[in-house]
Design an enzyme around this catalytic site. Structure first.
Site, PDB file in Angstrom:
ATOM      1  N   VAL A  59      64.284  -6.020  33.911  1.00 16.23           N
ATOM      2  CA  VAL A  59      63.082  -5.253  33.564  1.00 16.23           C
ATOM      3  C   VAL A  59      61.852  -6.130  33.345  1.00 16.23           C
ATOM      4  CG1 VAL A  59      64.339  -3.318  32.552  1.00 16.23           C
ATOM      5  CG2 VAL A  59      63.674  -5.242  31.100  1.00 16.23           C
ATOM      6  N   TYR A  60      62.028  -7.445  33.309  1.00 27.05           N
ATOM      7  CA  TYR A  60      60.857  -8.302  33.133  1.00 27.05           C
ATOM      8  C   TYR A  60      59.996  -8.224  34.390  1.00 27.05           C
ATOM      9  CZ  TYR A  60      63.141 -10.530  29.073  1.00 27.05           C
ATOM     10  OH  TYR A  60      63.747 -10.788  27.856  1.00 27.05           O
ATOM     11  N   SER A  61      58.864  -7.542  34.252  1.00 35.33           N
ATOM     12  CA  SER A  61      57.940  -7.334  35.373  1.00 35.33           C
ATOM     13  C   SER A  61      58.636  -6.725  36.578  1.00 35.33           C
ATOM     14  CB  SER A  61      57.245  -8.648  35.747  1.00 35.33           C
ATOM     15  OG  SER A  61      56.482  -9.131  34.660  1.00 35.33           O
ATOM     16  N   ASN A  62      59.569  -5.804  36.291  1.00 34.43           N
ATOM     17  CA  ASN A  62      60.264  -5.046  37.336  1.00 34.43           C
ATOM     18  C   ASN A  62      60.934  -5.954  38.362  1.00 34.43           C
ATOM     19  OD1 ASN A  62      61.052  -2.510  38.365  1.00 34.43           O
ATOM     20  ND2 ASN A  62      59.449  -2.556  39.912  1.00 34.43           N
TER      21      ASN A  62
END
Length: 344
Positions: free
Chosen positions: A61-64
């Protein structure tokens, strides 16, 4: 660099590890953290490896997914000298199976992460949150299959409650599934909730702590002090609502103590806050982040020295808060305390 066993596993990890939430930053939260591209990321990894930091933590989920992609680019040609930790389970889309820890979700999420990272195995996979809608047995059996397939080396969790960890460990023991060896947790001088239940659990069950946000969501950088306005360039203006809350008086009390210890030691406030964590039980590694080389080098200065027992006591006293029920009787009443000595 000091290397420590990750919980009860045989894996040794550095006392400091590097969090890559600043890689490829996008969106209101991650862009405020940083937006290192592949070139800058490789430079930061060079500095880490020179200092003995070989564990790099990320999440889908870090910057998708961009953080994993940039990290994958930065480790090309040196996969065998780094350890990769990533996390899955939080939403990566709006579909009914784009979140959680179901069998279908875990298998797809692991394959997607491997592709973004440009590798065929993950050293440590952590579930980013507990999925109450999926049976724990389904989660553990899927992780077992992924370990047997060689896609995962070790498994852990992040942000679980005590009963969620313990139920998982009990079922893993019952069925012979891989046990969680790591718990990535929030722990800092202004956030000591980890100590009430999760730390004793970690001691008893051999679950090592990987500490996220050791500077209290950016509050222990040395730039925030009693009677002063929040600096204009502080990322807390944009990100405070995303992180754990802290009462102002509690923060100022801790910062006052940190300033006093800084004067005694000649170390910076962040270095002292991190060094304090490194002396706490169950802590296997403290995850540091940096938007640039200067920040990284300063954080790396948190190792190679040790706070004295008096300095630890000063910081302990300044950061102490009343334990929630049912834990406060064990701290206050002699009969309870004799039966249940504190973990710290």
């Amino acid at each position: 660099m000091d290397y420590r066993r990750l919980g009860a596993s045989g894996l040794k990890v550095p006392a400091l590890s590097f969090g890559t939430g600043t890689f490829g930053g996008s969106g209101p939260l991650f862009s405020a953290w940083g937006n290192s591209d592949a070139r800058e990321a490789r430079r930061l990894l060079d500095i880490c490896l020179e200092a003995g930091v070989n564990l790099f933590d990320t999440a889908d989920v870090y910057s998708n997914g961009a953080s994993e992609e940039v990290l994958g680019d930065a480790i090309k040609g040196r996969r065998d000298v780094v350890l990769i930790s990533t996390k899955i389970s939080l939403p990566m889309g709006d579909g009914p199976n784009d979140a959680g820890s179901s069998r279908s979700r875990l298998i797809k999420a692991v394959d997607d992460a491997l592709k973004r990272l440009g590798t065929d195995y993950i050293d440590l996979l952590q579930l980013h949150a507990f999925d109450a809608g999926t049976p724990v047995e389904e989660v553990l059996s899927t992780l077992d299959n992924l370990v047997r397939a060689g896609k995962l080396r070790y498994v852990g969790v992040s942000n679980f409650s005590g009963w969620q960890v313990m139920k998982s460990l009990g079922l893993a023991e019952k069925h012979g599934y891989p046990r969680y060896v790591a718990h990535q947790v929030y722990y800092s001088l202004v956030g000591r909730d980890y100590e009430w239940e999760l730390m004793p659990l970690g001691l008893d069950q051999g679950v090592g702590a990987l500490v996220w946000s050791p500077l209290g969501w950016g509050r222990l950088t040395g730039k925030i002090r009693r009677g002063e306005l929040l600096p204009e360039n502080s990322r807390l203006h944009d990100t405070a609502s995303f992180g754990p809350p802290v009462e102002d008086e509690q923060l100022y009390r801790v910062v006052d103590a940190l300033d006093a210890v800084a004067e005694e030691t000649g170390k910076t406030v962040p270095q002292i806050a991190i060094n304090w964590l490194l002396q706490r039980p169950t802590v296997s590694s403290v995850i540091i982040g940096a938007r640039n080389e200067e920040q990284l080098r300063q954080n790396l200065g948190a190792v190679g020295w040790t706070l004295t027992s008096d300095q630890m006591k000063k910081l302990d006293a300044a950061s102490a808060v009343t334990a929630p029920y049912p834990y406060f009787p064990y701290r206050r009443q002699e009969g309870f305390a004799r039966l249940n000595p504190p973990a710290v």
